[in-house]
Design a protein around this motif. Structure first.
Motif, PDB file in Angstrom:
ATOM      1  N   ARG A   1      -1.729   4.449   6.698  1.00  0.00           N
ATOM      2  CA  ARG A   1      -3.077   4.375   7.277  1.00  0.00           C
ATOM      3  C   ARG A   1      -3.954   3.366   6.527  1.00  0.00           C
ATOM      4  O   ARG A   1      -4.909   2.848   7.078  1.00  0.00           O
ATOM      5  CB  ARG A   1      -3.737   5.743   7.338  1.00  0.00           C
ATOM      6  N   ASP A   2      -3.638   3.073   5.280  1.00  0.00           N
ATOM      7  CA  ASP A   2      -4.445   2.102   4.535  1.00  0.00           C
ATOM      8  C   ASP A   2      -4.066   0.656   4.865  1.00  0.00           C
ATOM      9  O   ASP A   2      -4.830  -0.262   4.595  1.00  0.00           O
ATOM     10  CB  ASP A   2      -4.261   2.318   3.024  1.00  0.00           C
TER      11      ASP A   2
ATOM     12  N   ARG B   1      -9.516  12.793  -2.003  1.00  0.00           N
ATOM     13  CA  ARG B   1      -9.798  12.073  -0.772  1.00  0.00           C
ATOM     14  C   ARG B   1     -10.967  12.705  -0.053  1.00  0.00           C
ATOM     15  O   ARG B   1     -11.126  13.908  -0.050  1.00  0.00           O
ATOM     16  CB  ARG B   1      -8.575  12.031   0.126  1.00  0.00           C
TER      17      ARG B   1
ATOM     18  N   ARG C   1     -13.821   2.652   2.159  1.00  0.00           N
ATOM     19  CA  ARG C   1     -12.601   3.327   1.779  1.00  0.00           C
ATOM     20  C   ARG C   1     -12.936   4.749   1.382  1.00  0.00           C
ATOM     21  O   ARG C   1     -13.967   5.015   0.799  1.00  0.00           O
ATOM     22  CB  ARG C   1     -12.023   2.612   0.564  1.00  0.00           C
TER      23      ARG C   1
ATOM     24  N   ASP D   1      -1.874  -0.500  -4.276  1.00  0.00           N
ATOM     25  CA  ASP D   1      -1.844   0.850  -4.852  1.00  0.00           C
ATOM     26  C   ASP D   1      -0.712   0.894  -5.862  1.00  0.00           C
ATOM     27  O   ASP D   1       0.352   0.294  -5.631  1.00  0.00           O
ATOM     28  CB  ASP D   1      -1.524   1.900  -3.772  1.00  0.00           C
TER      29      ASP D   1
ATOM     30  N   CYS E   1       0.865  -1.174   0.000  1.00  0.00           N
ATOM     31  CA  CYS E   1       0.000   0.000   0.000  1.00  0.00           C
ATOM     32  C   CYS E   1       0.908   1.233   0.000  1.00  0.00           C
ATOM     33  O   CYS E   1       2.030   1.173   0.493  1.00  0.00           O
ATOM     34  CB  CYS E   1      -0.845   0.060   1.279  1.00  0.00           C
TER      35      CYS E   1
END
Ligand code: AMP
Length: 510
Positions: free
Chosen positions: A253-254, A390, A404, A318, A249
């Motif tokens: 935080r993900d 975001r 998400r 990602d 990722c």
């Protein structure tokens, strides 16, 4: 060529034999004789080429004669991450098992007490990450004026992580008369200038760029809507024959969110990133290496240098922000001649990054479609600032999963970009292995800093927290690249164009 032709001593040769190595790798063949002759070495080699043994084996031989004094180590190896430092320490233990050399590992996240006790006993080899080493120098626990050999490993990674000011400071504490070994996977101009400043008349050794480990990696890419990414990943995990995998990722935080999601869907997944306490990082990595955890959701802390034997898959949950990171990530699999598979999950907004990867590796990553999911084309403006998106409208997702952040991409004008065709359906077997042969291309511009990072840094500075700032960088292996930060290194000022250097900010080094 045999190891015995390189001039290494009998104990080291015995340890190599015990390890089962039969022939030296190209970097070992080229570097070891120069190191034994006491020459400075500039090595352009990435992990996976055997470069660790390329410097540790001759160092053990050189250090075999002589004794260390308390608090005055005789050699210093600087590594950008704790994991890499620990890995080099393991190599020293292994290759130095027939010698009585004392080694200390100074990494953040561990108690000072034990590390200081070791230094007091005298160490021949000190392996450190820059932040922790500076802390100990400042506390007066260590003196570097007896260092005979300095190794700067993964110099380009150090640059990416903003460690160059620390490295310059550390080198300032070292005696001028020393042997310096400097390794970097790539040689952008900044790294070349740094090498010029630190090395004296070095011998240059270069081995194949990141192409080699990736030759055995089958790559594929799918484009799905943001809200479908986890479904796409689960589909791949279920349909691929995954023995063990890194799942990358871009943001810490993900990682926790994805790991929990995978666990809730019955996968055996752990997490690894720079905000975890060191004991947990080590424990997780060990569990993964032993096969107790089969999937490791991680940040780029795991992309560079970590040597997990026989990793079957890499998944980019990602698309990496920097194309070079793609090569490092997928290079974790397909090592030592084994085959590996690397899948990248992109969204319509990732067109620009995917294009940059294709440019770097010299070909497009083959596209596949995921059954049951829409496979949209890339948006034309795929490279826009992601942060603006975001917090936007989320699409529909399976109710059980944490939602998400971000726009789903559905319903938008899907203008056709550079790679606008719908991906063809490609069966698993039909994805041909493709060689990733990246030629290094310097980054066109320094990536933007993360706003949180800047805010935290300013807050730290206002508390007089320069040390905390530095330690934070050491821990933040996945903060966006900061390069030199606000620091203008001395060697760059010397070579700078005739333009007045900016005045240092209050509280800055220099
Ligand atoms: P490194 O590039 O130092 O991270 O090494 C990558 C991997 O290659 C490690 O697992 C080493 O144990 C292994 N290795 C290093 N030298 C040799 C060699 N001469 N023959 C076979 N494997 C090696």
């Amino acid at each position: 060529m045999l190891f015995s032709d390189l001039g290494l001593g009998s104990e080291v040769l015995r340890a190599i034999e015990d390890k089962g190595y039969t022939t030296p790798t190209p970097i070992q063949e080229q570097a070891i004789p120069w190191v034994l002759q006491g020459r400075d070495v500039l090595g352009c080699a990435q992990t996976g080429t055997g470069k660790t043994a390329g410097f540790t084996l001759p160092m053990i031989d050189i250090l075999a004669s002589g004794r260390a004094r308390a608090r005055m180590p005789r050699s210093l190896i600087l590594e950008p991450t704790r994991e890499l430092a620990a890995q080099v320490a393991d190599s020293f233990d292994m290759y130095g098992k027939y010698h009585k050399l004392n080694m200390a590992l100074l990494i953040g996240g561990e108690q000072f007490g034990e590390q200081v006790k070791k230094l007091d006993r005298g160490v021949d080899v000190l392996i450190a990450t820059p932040g922790r080493l500076i802390d100990l120098i400042e506390r007066g626990n260590i003196m570097l004026n007896d260092i005979k050999i300095l190794v700067i490993d993964e110099a380009d990674r150090m640059l990416d992580m903003g460690f160059i000011p620390d490295i310059e400071r550390i080198v300032g504490f070292l005696p001028k008369m020393r042997q310096t070994l400097f390794f970097s996977a790539t040689m952008p101009p900044e790294i070349r200038r740094l090498a010029d400043a630190f090395l004296m008349n070095p011998r240059e050794v270069t081995v194949a760029p990141p192409a080699s480990p990736a030759k055995t990696v089958t790559q594929a890419l799918c484009v799905v809507h943001e809200d479908d990414k986890r479904k796409a990943l689960r589909h791949l995990l279920r349909t691929e024959d995954v023995k063990n995998a890194f799942i990358f990722c871009n943001r810490k935080r993900d990682i926790a969110v994805l790991q929990k999601s995978l666990v809730s869907h019955g996968f055996n997944a752990g997490a690894l990133h720079g905000d975890m306490v060191q004991s947990k990082r080590t424990e997780t990595l060990e569990a993964f290496k032993k096969g107790e955890i089969t999937l490791l959701v991680c940040s780029d802390v795991a992309a560079r240098g970590l040597d997990v034997q026989g990793l079957s898959h890499v998944f980019n949950f990602d698309v990496p922000i920097n194309a070079e990171d793609y090569v490092h990530r997928i290079g974790r699999t397909g090592r030592a001649g084994r085959s590996g598979r690397a899948f990248t999950i992109a969204t319509p907004d990732d067109g620009k990054q995917v294009g940059a990867i294709g440019k770097l590796i010299g070909h497009d990553v083959p596209m596949i479609a995921i059954d049951g999911l829409e496979n949209p084309p890339f948006d034309e403006e795929g490279g826009r600032d992601r942060r603006r998106r975001r917090g936007g409208r989320g699409g529909k997702d399976e109710g059980r999963e944490p939602r998400r952040e971000g726009r789903g991409g559905r319903g938008r004008d899907r203008d056709r970009g550079e790679r606008s065709e719908r991906p063809e359906r490609v069966e698993r077997e039909a994805v041909e292995p493709v060689a990733a042969e990246p030629a290094y291309q310097p980054r066109a511009e320094a990536p933007r800093r993360d706003r949180d990072f800047d805010r935290d840094r300013d807050r730290d500075r206002s508390r007089g927290g320069r040390d905390r700032d530095r330690r934070r960088r050491e821990d933040d292996d996945d903060v966006p690249v900061v390069g030199f930060g606000d620091h203008m290194p001395a060697f760059m000022q010397r070579l700078a164009r005739p333009r007045p250097a900016p005045a240092p900010e209050p509280g800055q080094e220099g």
